[in-house]
Design a protein around this motif. Sequence first.
Motif, PDB file in Angstrom:
ATOM      1  N   SER A  81       1.801   2.543  -0.572  1.00  0.00           N
ATOM      2  CA  SER A  81       1.456   1.304   0.124  1.00  0.00           C
ATOM      3  C   SER A  81       1.993   0.142  -0.703  1.00  0.00           C
ATOM      4  N   PRO A  82       3.011  -0.556  -0.206  1.00  0.00           N
ATOM      5  CA  PRO A  82       3.564  -1.667  -0.983  1.00  0.00           C
ATOM      6  C   PRO A  82       2.516  -2.738  -1.261  1.00  0.00           C
ATOM      7  N   ALA A  83       2.466  -3.187  -2.523  1.00  0.00           N
ATOM      8  CA  ALA A  83       1.529  -4.244  -2.895  1.00  0.00           C
ATOM      9  C   ALA A  83       2.232  -5.583  -3.056  1.00  0.00           C
ATOM     10  N   GLY A  84       3.539  -5.562  -3.243  1.00  0.00           N
ATOM     11  CA  GLY A  84       4.313  -6.773  -3.449  1.00  0.00           C
ATOM     12  C   GLY A  84       5.655  -6.410  -4.049  1.00  0.00           C
ATOM     13  N   THR A  85       6.408  -7.416  -4.466  1.00  0.00           N
ATOM     14  CA  THR A  85       7.728  -7.141  -5.031  1.00  0.00           C
ATOM     15  C   THR A  85       7.636  -6.560  -6.434  1.00  0.00           C
ATOM     16  N   ASP A  86       6.500  -6.718  -7.092  1.00  0.00           N
ATOM     17  CA  ASP A  86       6.354  -6.238  -8.471  1.00  0.00           C
ATOM     18  C   ASP A  86       5.497  -4.997  -8.600  1.00  0.00           C
ATOM     19  N   SER A  87       4.787  -4.603  -7.547  1.00  0.00           N
ATOM     20  CA  SER A  87       3.862  -3.475  -7.695  1.00  0.00           C
ATOM     21  C   SER A  87       3.719  -2.712  -6.387  1.00  0.00           C
ATOM     22  N   ASP A 129       2.928   2.887   4.087  1.00  0.00           N
ATOM     23  CA  ASP A 129       1.781   2.269   4.747  1.00  0.00           C
ATOM     24  C   ASP A 129       2.236   1.086   5.592  1.00  0.00           C
ATOM     25  N   VAL A 130       1.918   1.132   6.881  1.00  0.00           N
ATOM     26  CA  VAL A 130       2.325   0.049   7.784  1.00  0.00           C
ATOM     27  C   VAL A 130       1.132  -0.722   8.333  1.00  0.00           C
ATOM     28  N   ARG A 131      -0.045  -0.549   7.714  1.00  0.00           N
ATOM     29  CA  ARG A 131      -1.185  -1.361   8.135  1.00  0.00           C
ATOM     30  C   ARG A 131      -0.925  -2.832   7.808  1.00  0.00           C
TER      31      ARG A 131
END
Length: 292
Positions: free
Chosen positions: A176-182, A234-236
């Motif tokens: 699940s992507p959290a942002g560009t850094d995490s 994750d696309v939520r």
Amino acid sequence: MALQTQWEFLDDRGRLAAAPRTPSRLVAYIQAGAALFDHGLRPEGVFGSAHDGAGPDPAKAGALPLDGVAYLGSGPGVEADAVLATGAELLVAVTYGSDQIYGLDPDTAKYVEERLPVVVLDVGQGRSLDEIRDRFGALARSLGAGPPAGAGLDAARERLGAAAAGAAGVRVLALSPAGTDSVHVARPDAWADLRALSGCGVAMAAPEPGAGASWSTTDWAAARRLAPDVVLTDVRSNAFPVERLGGVGDWEAIAAGARLLPWNPEIPPSATAHARFLDAVAEALEAASPPR
């Protein structure tokens, strides 16, 4: 002979929900509402969790048509009076291994449950995908529904097993992507749907042991080192959109070397939704490049 006039259902908290007649007007957490819709039961309204926004999350809704179902808000924004104003005769919600009704403020949940039958079903780590689905099926049957028509779950499971056997060494990573850094990398054993993939022979990539029961929050370089061939993303609505990851070199390397598959970690607990998920993963494995 006396007619049966009372409906009862024992939920996963051990609490008995009862009504003078079988409820036909339902309000539900959106994941639960999507599962009930797959059984032919259309809720009057749905609500989201504290992670959701002002509108319903289409990723969580499955096949549930949102244009004709009232959205009652999310998390602390769900008002008890709005729930009751739907004329609902039953509220269906989920929990993650506790008595807490997911998606409702505790005071709101208490107020509603004092005025309306409530069924809460466990979708947490302690349940298999089959167990979760069976509990929703039992509830749907108690409400007068039959099994979903043409779900194709057995065929999807067989297809996935064959695809996994033919793609030995192909690694599947859920994140699940959290942002560009995490990024939040899923721990496969913590998710019923990912455990179901493992049970069909799919090789799941897992982060190192550490903090986080369900996710390992790390940087994109660590996710890249897991060398996935298929990525469940994750696309939520609360996940960081992958479209905004352009320029993140490690993500671009992952995306260039893997097949990307949209993933809803809150999959509707129905045979129809589960079959669709297993078929999608099978198709990705069938088309995946040989392992690097």
